[in-house]
Scaffold this motif. Structure first.
Motif, PDB file in Angstrom:
ATOM      1  N   VAL A   1      -9.342   6.107   1.957  1.00 28.62           N
ATOM      2  CA  VAL A   1      -7.995   6.677   2.059  1.00 28.62           C
ATOM      3  C   VAL A   1      -8.038   7.916   2.947  1.00 28.62           C
ATOM      4  CG1 VAL A   1      -6.171   7.883   0.782  1.00 28.62           C
ATOM      5  CG2 VAL A   1      -7.129   5.750  -0.119  1.00 28.62           C
ATOM      6  N   LEU A   2      -8.970   8.802   2.685  1.00 31.66           N
ATOM      7  CA  LEU A   2      -9.072  10.032   3.475  1.00 31.66           C
ATOM      8  C   LEU A   2      -9.316   9.723   4.953  1.00 31.66           C
ATOM      9  CD1 LEU A   2     -11.190  12.154   0.986  1.00 31.66           C
ATOM     10  CD2 LEU A   2      -8.729  12.357   1.451  1.00 31.66           C
ATOM     11  N   LYS A   3     -10.186   8.758   5.242  1.00 31.44           N
ATOM     12  CA  LYS A   3     -10.475   8.397   6.631  1.00 31.44           C
ATOM     13  C   LYS A   3      -9.256   7.781   7.308  1.00 31.44           C
ATOM     14  CE  LYS A   3     -15.406   7.786   5.917  1.00 31.44           C
ATOM     15  NZ  LYS A   3     -16.515   6.823   5.818  1.00 31.44           N
ATOM     16  N   THR A   4      -8.461   7.038   6.558  1.00 32.12           N
ATOM     17  CA  THR A   4      -7.258   6.428   7.118  1.00 32.12           C
ATOM     18  C   THR A   4      -6.202   7.486   7.418  1.00 32.12           C
ATOM     19  OG1 THR A   4      -7.710   4.350   5.954  1.00 32.12           O
ATOM     20  CG2 THR A   4      -5.453   4.706   6.712  1.00 32.12           C
ATOM     21  N   VAL A   5      -6.029   8.434   6.501  1.00 27.38           N
ATOM     22  CA  VAL A   5      -4.986   9.450   6.637  1.00 27.38           C
ATOM     23  C   VAL A   5      -5.345  10.520   7.661  1.00 27.38           C
ATOM     24  CG1 VAL A   5      -3.751  11.293   5.403  1.00 27.38           C
ATOM     25  CG2 VAL A   5      -4.067   9.063   4.322  1.00 27.38           C
ATOM     26  N   TYR A   6      -6.616  10.927   7.691  1.00 29.97           N
ATOM     27  CA  TYR A   6      -7.024  12.047   8.548  1.00 29.97           C
ATOM     28  C   TYR A   6      -7.838  11.631   9.775  1.00 29.97           C
ATOM     29  CZ  TYR A   6      -5.436  15.023   4.751  1.00 29.97           C
ATOM     30  OH  TYR A   6      -4.663  15.653   3.798  1.00 29.97           O
ATOM     31  N   GLY A   7      -8.275  10.371   9.842  1.00 33.06           N
ATOM     32  CA  GLY A   7      -9.124   9.904  10.925  1.00 33.06           C
ATOM     33  C   GLY A   7     -10.573   9.926  10.486  1.00 33.06           C
ATOM     34  N   ALA A   8     -11.292   8.834  10.723  1.00 37.24           N
ATOM     35  CA  ALA A   8     -12.680   8.710  10.261  1.00 37.24           C
ATOM     36  C   ALA A   8     -13.564   9.822  10.811  1.00 37.24           C
ATOM     37  CB  ALA A   8     -13.233   7.340  10.638  1.00 37.24           C
TER      38      ALA A   8
ATOM     39  N   VAL B   1     -13.595  13.097   8.592  1.00 34.65           N
ATOM     40  CA  VAL B   1     -13.971  13.064   7.180  1.00 34.65           C
ATOM     41  C   VAL B   1     -15.474  12.829   7.060  1.00 34.65           C
ATOM     42  CG1 VAL B   1     -13.656  11.883   4.965  1.00 34.65           C
ATOM     43  CG2 VAL B   1     -11.703  12.181   6.510  1.00 34.65           C
ATOM     44  N   THR B   2     -16.129  13.701   6.323  1.00 34.32           N
ATOM     45  CA  THR B   2     -17.551  13.534   6.020  1.00 34.32           C
ATOM     46  C   THR B   2     -17.674  13.409   4.515  1.00 34.32           C
ATOM     47  OG1 THR B   2     -18.153  14.913   7.907  1.00 34.32           O
ATOM     48  CG2 THR B   2     -19.854  14.540   6.237  1.00 34.32           C
ATOM     49  N   THR B   3     -18.317  12.338   4.047  1.00 27.76           N
ATOM     50  CA  THR B   3     -18.494  12.103   2.623  1.00 27.76           C
ATOM     51  C   THR B   3     -19.983  12.149   2.305  1.00 27.76           C
ATOM     52  OG1 THR B   3     -16.483  10.776   2.521  1.00 27.76           O
ATOM     53  CG2 THR B   3     -18.067  10.471   0.739  1.00 27.76           C
ATOM     54  N   THR B   4     -20.320  12.912   1.276  1.00 29.00           N
ATOM     55  CA  THR B   4     -21.700  13.042   0.830  1.00 29.00           C
ATOM     56  C   THR B   4     -21.786  12.508  -0.593  1.00 29.00           C
ATOM     57  OG1 THR B   4     -21.906  15.043   2.179  1.00 29.00           O
ATOM     58  CG2 THR B   4     -23.618  14.666   0.509  1.00 29.00           C
ATOM     59  N   ALA B   5     -22.743  11.618  -0.826  1.00 26.11           N
ATOM     60  CA  ALA B   5     -22.895  10.983  -2.138  1.00 26.11           C
ATOM     61  C   ALA B   5     -23.196  12.008  -3.219  1.00 26.11           C
ATOM     62  CB  ALA B   5     -24.007   9.940  -2.084  1.00 26.11           C
ATOM     63  N   ALA B   6     -22.840  11.665  -4.445  1.00 25.29           N
ATOM     64  CA  ALA B   6     -23.081  12.541  -5.594  1.00 25.29           C
ATOM     65  C   ALA B   6     -24.582  12.774  -5.780  1.00 25.29           C
ATOM     66  CB  ALA B   6     -22.490  11.911  -6.848  1.00 25.29           C
ATOM     67  N   THR B   7     -24.891  13.936  -6.301  1.00 25.32           N
ATOM     68  CA  THR B   7     -26.280  14.297  -6.609  1.00 25.32           C
ATOM     69  C   THR B   7     -26.346  14.736  -8.066  1.00 25.32           C
ATOM     70  OG1 THR B   7     -26.023  16.640  -6.045  1.00 25.32           O
ATOM     71  CG2 THR B   7     -26.595  15.129  -4.231  1.00 25.32           C
TER      72      THR B   7
ATOM     73  N   SER C   1     -26.498  17.689  -9.025  1.00 21.73           N
ATOM     74  CA  SER C   1     -25.772  18.947  -9.213  1.00 21.73           C
ATOM     75  C   SER C   1     -24.317  18.921  -8.751  1.00 21.73           C
ATOM     76  CB  SER C   1     -26.515  20.088  -8.500  1.00 21.73           C
ATOM     77  OG  SER C   1     -26.615  19.805  -7.119  1.00 21.73           O
ATOM     78  N   THR C   2     -23.907  17.904  -7.970  1.00 19.78           N
ATOM     79  CA  THR C   2     -22.511  17.831  -7.507  1.00 19.78           C
ATOM     80  C   THR C   2     -22.011  16.398  -7.585  1.00 19.78           C
ATOM     81  OG1 THR C   2     -22.988  17.352  -5.177  1.00 19.78           O
ATOM     82  CG2 THR C   2     -22.929  19.679  -5.823  1.00 19.78           C
ATOM     83  N   GLY C   3     -20.708  16.294  -7.616  1.00 24.69           N
ATOM     84  CA  GLY C   3     -20.100  14.973  -7.499  1.00 24.69           C
ATOM     85  C   GLY C   3     -20.044  14.566  -6.036  1.00 24.69           C
ATOM     86  N   THR C   4     -19.403  13.451  -5.752  1.00 25.55           N
ATOM     87  CA  THR C   4     -19.211  13.037  -4.362  1.00 25.55           C
ATOM     88  C   THR C   4     -18.378  14.100  -3.664  1.00 25.55           C
ATOM     89  OG1 THR C   4     -19.309  10.712  -4.973  1.00 25.55           O
ATOM     90  CG2 THR C   4     -18.291  11.222  -2.855  1.00 25.55           C
ATOM     91  N   LEU C   5     -18.846  14.521  -2.497  1.00 24.87           N
ATOM     92  CA  LEU C   5     -18.175  15.576  -1.749  1.00 24.87           C
ATOM     93  C   LEU C   5     -17.503  15.001  -0.516  1.00 24.87           C
ATOM     94  CD1 LEU C   5     -21.028  18.248  -1.828  1.00 24.87           C
ATOM     95  CD2 LEU C   5     -19.045  18.109  -3.341  1.00 24.87           C
ATOM     96  N   HIS C   6     -16.285  15.468  -0.229  1.00 18.31           N
ATOM     97  CA  HIS C   6     -15.567  15.088   0.983  1.00 18.31           C
ATOM     98  C   HIS C   6     -15.211  16.364   1.733  1.00 18.31           C
ATOM     99  CE1 HIS C   6     -14.980  11.071  -0.700  1.00 18.31           C
ATOM    100  NE2 HIS C   6     -14.525  11.646  -1.800  1.00 18.31           N
ATOM    101  N   ALA C   7     -15.554  16.417   2.998  1.00 20.81           N
ATOM    102  CA  ALA C   7     -15.127  17.512   3.868  1.00 20.81           C
ATOM    103  C   ALA C   7     -14.130  16.914   4.844  1.00 20.81           C
ATOM    104  CB  ALA C   7     -16.314  18.115   4.609  1.00 20.81           C
ATOM    105  N   VAL C   8     -12.910  17.457   4.858  1.00 25.09           N
ATOM    106  CA  VAL C   8     -11.825  16.889   5.652  1.00 25.09           C
ATOM    107  C   VAL C   8     -11.321  17.930   6.644  1.00 25.09           C
ATOM    108  CG1 VAL C   8      -9.541  15.819   5.580  1.00 25.09           C
ATOM    109  CG2 VAL C   8     -11.155  15.430   3.705  1.00 25.09           C
ATOM    110  N   LYS C   9     -11.380  17.587   7.925  1.00 21.79           N
ATOM    111  CA  LYS C   9     -10.839  18.456   8.965  1.00 21.79           C
ATOM    112  C   LYS C   9      -9.373  18.108   9.187  1.00 21.79           C
ATOM    113  CE  LYS C   9     -15.127  18.539  11.650  1.00 21.79           C
ATOM    114  NZ  LYS C   9     -15.688  18.158  12.967  1.00 21.79           N
ATOM    115  N   LEU C  10      -8.529  19.114   9.210  1.00 24.46           N
ATOM    116  CA  LEU C  10      -7.127  18.930   9.579  1.00 24.46           C
ATOM    117  C   LEU C  10      -6.978  19.455  10.995  1.00 24.46           C
ATOM    118  CD1 LEU C  10      -7.170  19.080   6.389  1.00 24.46           C
ATOM    119  CD2 LEU C  10      -4.761  19.614   6.604  1.00 24.46           C
ATOM    120  N   ASN C  11      -6.674  18.549  11.919  1.00 20.16           N
ATOM    121  CA  ASN C  11      -6.547  18.961  13.315  1.00 20.16           C
ATOM    122  C   ASN C  11      -5.499  18.106  14.018  1.00 20.16           C
ATOM    123  OD1 ASN C  11      -7.832  16.512  14.083  1.00 20.16           O
ATOM    124  ND2 ASN C  11      -9.841  17.463  13.951  1.00 20.16           N
TER     125      ASN C  11
END
Length: 193
Positions: free
Chosen positions: A93-100, A103-109, A111-121
């Motif tokens: 969804v994030l890649k569709t809305v903001y462009g692949a 969006v950078t997705t990092t798998a859960a570890t 110490s953290t859940g799945t992380l998404h970094a989304v650039k708005l540009n």
């Protein structure tokens, strides 16, 4: 022909997803029910208003001397699909809305859940292939858009009372191979015995 209530449909999504997306050039569906190419990714739950299809035609009236309309010419034709994606934690969804590329997705570890970094540009969103899956009982409607592009994303509200959701509009561009903006397959779900 007499009225027939069996020909009346409501539009519910398939359990496997009502909105799917794939790169342009992905093998096209050929009917309403055959399994889609594995490249199509379901975008999860869609808001309760479902899917809206809008086909708009603009015309100009040509008048003769004296004011009589003698011809109507079409100057514009556009097909759009609007829907609200509500799975905010879905990477597709994030890649569709903001462009692949944004969006950078990092798998859960541990110490953290799945992380998404989304650039708005201001980068233009890419064209993609879209499929919309609709059912009512055994009846199926599949809408295929080989060249779709998200051209509008509504305001995103973060509040206690609302879902974080993405209202999007997809412009369906005319596809040379299809010779249309979109193709709709309808199967009444009643094969002969």
């Amino acid at each position: 022909m007499a009225n027939n209530s069996a020909n009346v449909l409501a539009g519910k999504p398939l359990a496997t997803g009502g909105v799917l997306v794939a790169p342009t050039g992905t093998a096209a569906p050929t009917d309403a029910t055959t399994a889609l190419n594995a490249s199509f990714k379901a975008l999860g739950y869609v808001g309760e208003d479902g899917l809206t299809e809008a086909a708009e035609r603009s015309t100009d009236k040509i008048k003769a001397w004296g004011g009589d309309v003698v011809k109507v010419v079409q100057t514009d034709y556009a097909v759009t699909y609007s829907f609200t994606l509500i799975e905010t934690l879905n990477a597709d969804v994030l890649k569709t809305v903001y462009g692949a590329d944004n969006v950078t997705t990092t798998a859960a570890t541990a110490s953290t859940g799945t992380l998404h970094a989304v650039k708005l540009n201001s980068e233009t969103l890419p064209r993609q292939a879209f499929v919309f899956e609709v059912k009512d009982g055994d009846a199926r409607i599949r809408i295929y858009v080989p060249q779709g592009q998200i051209t509008e994303v509504g305001e995103v509200t973060y509040s206690d009372e609302d879902l974080v959701a993405y209202e999007v509009t997809v412009e369906a561009f005319r596809d040379a191979d299809l010779d249309a903006n979109a193709l709709k397959y309808i199967d009444d779900g009643k094969p002969t015995a």
